[in-house]
Scaffold this motif. Structure first.
Motif, PDB file in Angstrom:
ATOM      1  N   MET A  21      46.379  37.487  31.970  1.00  0.00           N
ATOM      2  CA  MET A  21      45.291  36.515  31.872  1.00  0.00           C
ATOM      3  C   MET A  21      45.344  35.735  30.559  1.00  0.00           C
ATOM      4  O   MET A  21      45.055  34.537  30.516  1.00  0.00           O
ATOM      5  CB  MET A  21      43.945  37.223  32.004  1.00  0.00           C
ATOM      6  N   ARG A  22      45.712  36.405  29.480  1.00  0.00           N
ATOM      7  CA  ARG A  22      45.795  35.719  28.182  1.00  0.00           C
ATOM      8  C   ARG A  22      46.937  34.711  28.143  1.00  0.00           C
ATOM      9  O   ARG A  22      46.869  33.704  27.449  1.00  0.00           O
ATOM     10  CB  ARG A  22      45.976  36.747  27.064  1.00  0.00           C
ATOM     11  N   ARG A  23      47.987  35.014  28.890  1.00  0.00           N
ATOM     12  CA  ARG A  23      49.188  34.182  28.848  1.00  0.00           C
ATOM     13  C   ARG A  23      49.176  33.059  29.894  1.00  0.00           C
ATOM     14  O   ARG A  23      49.865  32.051  29.752  1.00  0.00           O
ATOM     15  CB  ARG A  23      50.398  35.105  29.039  1.00  0.00           C
ATOM     16  N   ALA A  24      48.372  33.199  30.955  1.00  0.00           N
ATOM     17  CA  ALA A  24      48.443  32.273  32.086  1.00  0.00           C
ATOM     18  C   ALA A  24      48.008  30.860  31.698  1.00  0.00           C
ATOM     19  O   ALA A  24      47.009  30.667  31.007  1.00  0.00           O
ATOM     20  CB  ALA A  24      47.578  32.782  33.232  1.00  0.00           C
ATOM     21  N   ASP A  25      48.774  29.882  32.180  1.00  0.00           N
ATOM     22  CA  ASP A  25      48.401  28.473  32.043  1.00  0.00           C
ATOM     23  C   ASP A  25      47.745  27.949  33.309  1.00  0.00           C
ATOM     24  O   ASP A  25      47.053  26.936  33.279  1.00  0.00           O
ATOM     25  CB  ASP A  25      49.641  27.634  31.735  1.00  0.00           C
ATOM     26  N   GLY A  26      48.000  28.618  34.424  1.00  0.00           N
ATOM     27  CA  GLY A  26      47.403  28.232  35.699  1.00  0.00           C
ATOM     28  C   GLY A  26      47.162  29.453  36.556  1.00  0.00           C
ATOM     29  O   GLY A  26      47.926  30.432  36.493  1.00  0.00           O
ATOM     30  N   LEU A  27      46.105  29.425  37.353  1.00  0.00           N
ATOM     31  CA  LEU A  27      45.765  30.522  38.253  1.00  0.00           C
ATOM     32  C   LEU A  27      45.579  29.977  39.659  1.00  0.00           C
ATOM     33  O   LEU A  27      44.807  29.033  39.876  1.00  0.00           O
ATOM     34  CB  LEU A  27      44.466  31.206  37.812  1.00  0.00           C
ATOM     35  N   ILE A  28      46.294  30.568  40.619  1.00  0.00           N
ATOM     36  CA  ILE A  28      46.092  30.247  42.031  1.00  0.00           C
ATOM     37  C   ILE A  28      45.452  31.461  42.682  1.00  0.00           C
ATOM     38  O   ILE A  28      45.997  32.567  42.616  1.00  0.00           O
ATOM     39  CB  ILE A  28      47.417  29.922  42.745  1.00  0.00           C
ATOM     40  N   ALA A  29      44.297  31.280  43.301  1.00  0.00           N
ATOM     41  CA  ALA A  29      43.644  32.350  44.048  1.00  0.00           C
ATOM     42  C   ALA A  29      43.766  32.057  45.537  1.00  0.00           C
ATOM     43  O   ALA A  29      43.754  30.895  45.960  1.00  0.00           O
ATOM     44  CB  ALA A  29      42.173  32.459  43.655  1.00  0.00           C
ATOM     45  N   ASN A  30      43.882  33.123  46.331  1.00  0.00           N
ATOM     46  CA  ASN A  30      44.053  32.914  47.772  1.00  0.00           C
ATOM     47  C   ASN A  30      42.738  32.679  48.501  1.00  0.00           C
ATOM     48  O   ASN A  30      42.737  32.367  49.690  1.00  0.00           O
ATOM     49  CB  ASN A  30      44.811  34.082  48.406  1.00  0.00           C
ATOM     50  N   SER A  31      41.603  32.815  47.809  1.00  0.00           N
ATOM     51  CA  SER A  31      40.298  32.562  48.430  1.00  0.00           C
ATOM     52  C   SER A  31      39.266  32.362  47.334  1.00  0.00           C
ATOM     53  O   SER A  31      39.488  32.718  46.160  1.00  0.00           O
ATOM     54  CB  SER A  31      39.878  33.740  49.317  1.00  0.00           C
ATOM     55  N   GLY A  32      38.122  31.824  47.715  1.00  0.00           N
ATOM     56  CA  GLY A  32      37.022  31.727  46.772  1.00  0.00           C
ATOM     57  C   GLY A  32      36.524  33.087  46.333  1.00  0.00           C
ATOM     58  O   GLY A  32      36.101  33.268  45.186  1.00  0.00           O
ATOM     59  N   PHE A  33      36.582  34.053  47.247  1.00  0.00           N
ATOM     60  CA  PHE A  33      36.193  35.431  46.935  1.00  0.00           C
ATOM     61  C   PHE A  33      37.039  35.989  45.798  1.00  0.00           C
ATOM     62  O   PHE A  33      36.526  36.590  44.847  1.00  0.00           O
ATOM     63  CB  PHE A  33      36.348  36.285  48.193  1.00  0.00           C
TER      64      PHE A  33
END
Length: 390
Positions: free
Chosen positions: A152-164
């Motif tokens: 999480m500290r290193r991520a520049d982008g996050l893709i989630a598979n759902s709003g949940f």
């Protein structure tokens, strides 16, 4: 020519076994994609065997992680797991594919930890794919703090598979989006005409206790034992879960439905299987992060019964384009199965609603969404030393 047309994206996954996350990545890379793709994975597993070598360069020498290590409370297994993650990071760091990448896409939480360890300095953008919520239940007492403290500290982008799934992520600087996982959807079926009788009810998914195949068998026995309706379980056990399949077979015998239940094992042609059944069941024991099988069933215009909450609850309006039931309650599922078997009109209404479900993406559409997000992250990316100086 867009930035994405020139972008070299390295996709990293911690296993090549054909689980949901790995099959989603294989479908993504199996489509025509505008970036130059390469893949890093462990050597064992067939999830990526069909990817064309001329389209996707593969390196398959990541260490295989100990089964259950992220959720284990055993100190020795935890130590082995963390050691394997560090070893994987060293392998990645030395890899020409990693060194040449313009952007790294970590397909799973363990892969994200390895990628963060491999590039602590942030010399290239990292996109982390979240396939489930950030909870102790999903990542384990070892995996959760490691993911938060490193990935999480290193991520520049996050893709989630759902709003949940995305709702479980604390606020942070990384760009974030929700993109439906590629689920094998090439086209949407038009409004169907359902048959007068139910002959086959099926489940699709890995044979795993959490997926709830035992709930389905109990519900099926309570509602349809001794009828001409058959139950089909499509999927195989992975990651040392073979004992669960044995338990399911024993349960079917105890319930007196062995002659009505067929275990199909892993099936490559999911659409063909879905077109052969009359009702699709999803019966996980808790909120499913996405529920690819639910999306597949909706796209094939099937009456779908799913566990409420999580991803399926974002796609299904109960009584309109499917039915939602409480998790872990076979009696509730049995009641819905009785209603569906008894009413052709209800099945027709749900199938028509499924065919009209808004927002479902084809696999090609998913590629476009990923390309847009990769390009957005790369454009906004600044190296770690530049961020520190700002």
């Amino acid at each position: 020519m867009s930035v994405t047309d020139q972008m070299r994206v390295l996709h990293v996954t911690h296993t090549a076994q054909p689980g949901g996350a790995e099959l989603a990545l294989a479908r993504l890379l199996g489509q025509r994609h505008p970036w130059q793709a390469s893949l890093y994975a462990p050597p064992t597993g067939a999830a990526f065997d069909q990817l064309p070598a001329e389209e996707v360069a593969q390196a398959r020498d990541l260490p295989t992680l100990p089964t259950g290590g992220t959720r284990s409370r055993a100190p020795l297994l935890a130590a082995r797991y963390l050691t394997a993650l560090r070893d994987g990071a060293r392998v990645l760091r030395r890899s020409p594919l990693f060194q040449r990448a313009d952007l790294v896409h970590a397909n799973t939480a363990p892969a994200a930890i390895m990628c963060a360890l491999a590039d602590r300095a942030g010399s290239r953008p990292l996109v982390v794919h979240l396939r489930g919520p950030l909870t102790v239940e999903s990542l384990g007492p070892i995996g959760l703090p490691a993911f938060r403290g490193l990935a999480m500290r290193r991520a520049d982008g996050l893709i989630a598979n759902s709003g949940f799934t995305l709702a479980s992520v604390p606020p942070g600087p990384a760009q974030r989006t929700v993109i439906q996982s590629p689920s094998g959807i090439a086209e949407r079926l038009p409004q169907p005409e359902v048959g007068p009788q139910v002959r086959a009810i099926g489940m699709v998914g890995r044979l795993q206790h959490w997926k709830g195949q035992h709930i389905f068998l109990r519900a099926f026995a309570a509602s349809l034992r001794g009828t001409e309706v058959r139950a089909y379980l499509c999927g195989a056990p992975l990651f040392g879960e073979e004992a669960y399949e044995t338990q399911l077979r024993e349960l079917a015998a105890t319930l007196g439905i062995s002659e009505q239940v067929t275990f199909l094992g892993h099936v490559d042609d999911i659409n063909g299987f879905l077109d052969s059944i009359d009702v699709l069941v999803h019966s996980s024991l808790g909120p499913e992060p996405l529920g690819q099988t639910v999306l597949q069933g909706l796209a094939r215009a099937l009456p779908v019964v799913a566990t409420e909450g999580g991803g399926p609850g974002e796609w299904i309006r109960s009584g309109v384009n499917g039915m939602l039931v409480p998790p872990g309650e076979p009696d509730a599922l049995a009641s819905v199965l009785r209603s569906l078997v008894a009413s052709q009109r209800l099945r027709q209404e749900l199938a028509t609603g499924a065919a009209r479900t808004p927002g479902l993406l084809s696999d090609a559409d998913c590629v476009d969404r990923h390309a847009e997000f990769f390009e957005s992250v790369r454009r906004a990316y600044r190296p770690a030393h530049a961020r520190d100086a700002a």
